[in-house]
Design an enzyme around this catalytic site. Structure first.
Site, PDB file in Angstrom:
ATOM      1  N   THR A   1      -4.165 -12.327  -2.917  1.00 23.54           N
ATOM      2  CA  THR A   1      -5.255 -12.688  -2.007  1.00 23.54           C
ATOM      3  C   THR A   1      -5.941 -11.651  -1.095  1.00 23.54           C
ATOM      4  O   THR A   1      -6.788 -11.490  -0.506  1.00 23.54           O
ATOM      5  CB  THR A   1      -4.632 -13.835  -0.900  1.00 23.54           C
ATOM      6  OG1 THR A   1      -3.453 -13.072  -0.503  1.00 23.54           O
ATOM      7  CG2 THR A   1      -4.149 -15.020  -1.780  1.00 23.54           C
TER       8      THR A   1
ATOM      9  N   ASP B   1      -3.117   8.452   5.353  1.00 21.05           N
ATOM     10  CA  ASP B   1      -2.201   7.286   5.647  1.00 21.05           C
ATOM     11  C   ASP B   1      -1.301   7.613   6.662  1.00 21.05           C
ATOM     12  O   ASP B   1      -0.497   8.750   6.351  1.00 21.05           O
ATOM     13  CB  ASP B   1      -1.515   7.105   4.251  1.00 21.05           C
ATOM     14  CG  ASP B   1      -0.842   5.946   4.027  1.00 21.05           C
ATOM     15  OD1 ASP B   1      -0.896   5.210   3.270  1.00 21.05           O
ATOM     16  OD2 ASP B   1       0.384   5.835   5.131  1.00 21.05           O
TER      17      ASP B   1
ATOM     18  N   ASP C   1       2.561   7.667   5.424  1.00 14.16           N
ATOM     19  CA  ASP C   1       2.867   8.831   4.805  1.00 14.16           C
ATOM     20  C   ASP C   1       2.953  10.049   5.639  1.00 14.16           C
ATOM     21  O   ASP C   1       3.801  10.840   5.231  1.00 14.16           O
ATOM     22  CB  ASP C   1       1.759   8.888   3.740  1.00 14.16           C
ATOM     23  CG  ASP C   1       2.052   8.043   2.591  1.00 14.16           C
ATOM     24  OD1 ASP C   1       3.308   7.295   2.477  1.00 14.16           O
ATOM     25  OD2 ASP C   1       1.060   7.890   1.664  1.00 14.16           O
TER      26      ASP C   1
ATOM     27  N   ARG D   1       0.577  -6.698   2.085  1.00 11.82           N
ATOM     28  CA  ARG D   1      -0.709  -7.279   1.369  1.00 11.82           C
ATOM     29  C   ARG D   1      -0.353  -7.784   0.031  1.00 11.82           C
ATOM     30  O   ARG D   1       0.117  -7.347  -0.920  1.00 11.82           O
ATOM     31  CB  ARG D   1      -1.625  -6.285   1.351  1.00 11.82           C
ATOM     32  CG  ARG D   1      -3.146  -6.655   1.300  1.00 11.82           C
ATOM     33  CD  ARG D   1      -4.076  -5.726   0.633  1.00 11.82           C
ATOM     34  NE  ARG D   1      -4.369  -4.717   1.606  1.00 11.82           N
ATOM     35  CZ  ARG D   1      -5.834  -4.289   1.650  1.00 11.82           C
ATOM     36  NH1 ARG D   1      -6.657  -4.934   0.917  1.00 11.82           N
ATOM     37  NH2 ARG D   1      -6.004  -3.586   2.580  1.00 11.82           N
TER      38      ARG D   1
HETATM   39  N1  URA Z   1      -4.101   2.853   7.079  1.00 11.99           N
HETATM   40  C1  URA Z   1      -4.022   4.350   7.410  1.00 11.99           C
HETATM   41  O1  URA Z   1      -2.875   4.730   7.313  1.00 11.99           O
HETATM   42  N2  URA Z   1      -5.033   5.306   7.250  1.00 11.99           N
HETATM   43  C2  URA Z   1      -6.299   4.564   6.985  1.00 11.99           C
HETATM   44  O2  URA Z   1      -7.214   5.468   6.986  1.00 11.99           O
HETATM   45  C3  URA Z   1      -6.399   3.379   7.401  1.00 11.99           C
HETATM   46  C4  URA Z   1      -5.581   2.161   6.753  1.00 11.99           C
END
Ligand code: URA
Length: 209
Positions: free
Chosen positions: A108, A200, A203, A104
């Site tokens: 922007t 995430d 993660d 990302r």
């Molecule tokens: N990406 C993720 O890994 N978890 C989310 O809740 C949103 C985007």
């Protein structure tokens, strides 16, 4: 919603719940992603065409079926998408695997391609694009744009957890792309996480923070 399948199955419901649990270990999380992806595959591939073939059993000649053209491609969006590849590939070992890497842009906030390695006969393949979380939908939209530019004609998107914002973002741009989810959550929060979600996904898969 049109072109959206939220797979309703007790095994998937139970396994998604285990994934969400903050106490689920990295090892267990990865195993659950494998298992749910494999279970989802049943529904994602339901409309694939088969062709009749002749085979010989130990007893007699008979007719059976094979997937027409053995023509699939599994394309994970890096990095969390990698977690969904094994469960699907085990069921469709003839599928080719491509990769799309997106980051990302700080200014922007738009997804930018940093890696793209795809099968060179993409136009003849049914593409299963995989990313565990369909959150803002920005990465999925960009990945679909890349796939279409490279000739893909049949794309389906598979995510484990989605939300209305992500589904709308994909379908506003690409209403022709069917979306398959294992769970449809309530909303996005102000940080772009799905609520209740599972945190995430990258993660949790790779044990990073
Ligand atoms: N990406 C993720 O890994 N978890 C989310 O809740 C949103 C985007």
């Amino acid at each position: 919603m049109n072109n959206l399948t939220v797979i309703d199955h007790p095994l998937i419901k139970a396994k998604i719940t285990q994934m969400r649990d903050v106490n689920t270990t990295t090892k267990m999380f990865g195993e659950l992603v494998d298992e749910i992806s494999g279970l989802m595959c049943y529904e994602i591939t339901r409309d694939l065409e088969v062709e009749e073939i002749e085979i010989e059993t130990p007893i007699t000649k008979t007719k059976g079926y094979r997937i027409k053209g053995s023509d699939l491609a599994i394309i994970p969006i890096l990095r969390a998408g990698l977690g969904m590849v094994k469960g699907i590939h085990q069921l469709i070992p003839t599928a080719k695997i491509g990769h799309i890497g997106l980051y990302r842009d700080h200014d922007t906030l738009q997804p930018v391609e940093y890696l793209c390695k795809l099968p060179n006969d993409l136009e003849h393949r049914n593409v299963i694009l995989v990313d565990p979380m369909l959150a803002t939908g920005g990465s999925a939209v960009k990945a679909i744009e890349i796939l279409k530019e490279r000739g893909a004609k049949s794309i389906r998107l598979a995510s484990l957890v989605g939300c209305p914002e992500g589904v709308a973002a994909v379908h506003n741009t690409y209403p022709d792309v069917p979306i398959y989810l294992a769970a449809m959550d309530e909303k996005l929060n102000e940080k772009g996480y799905i609520v209740p979600g599972l945190g995430d996904a990258g993660d949790r898969l790779f044990g990073t923070k």
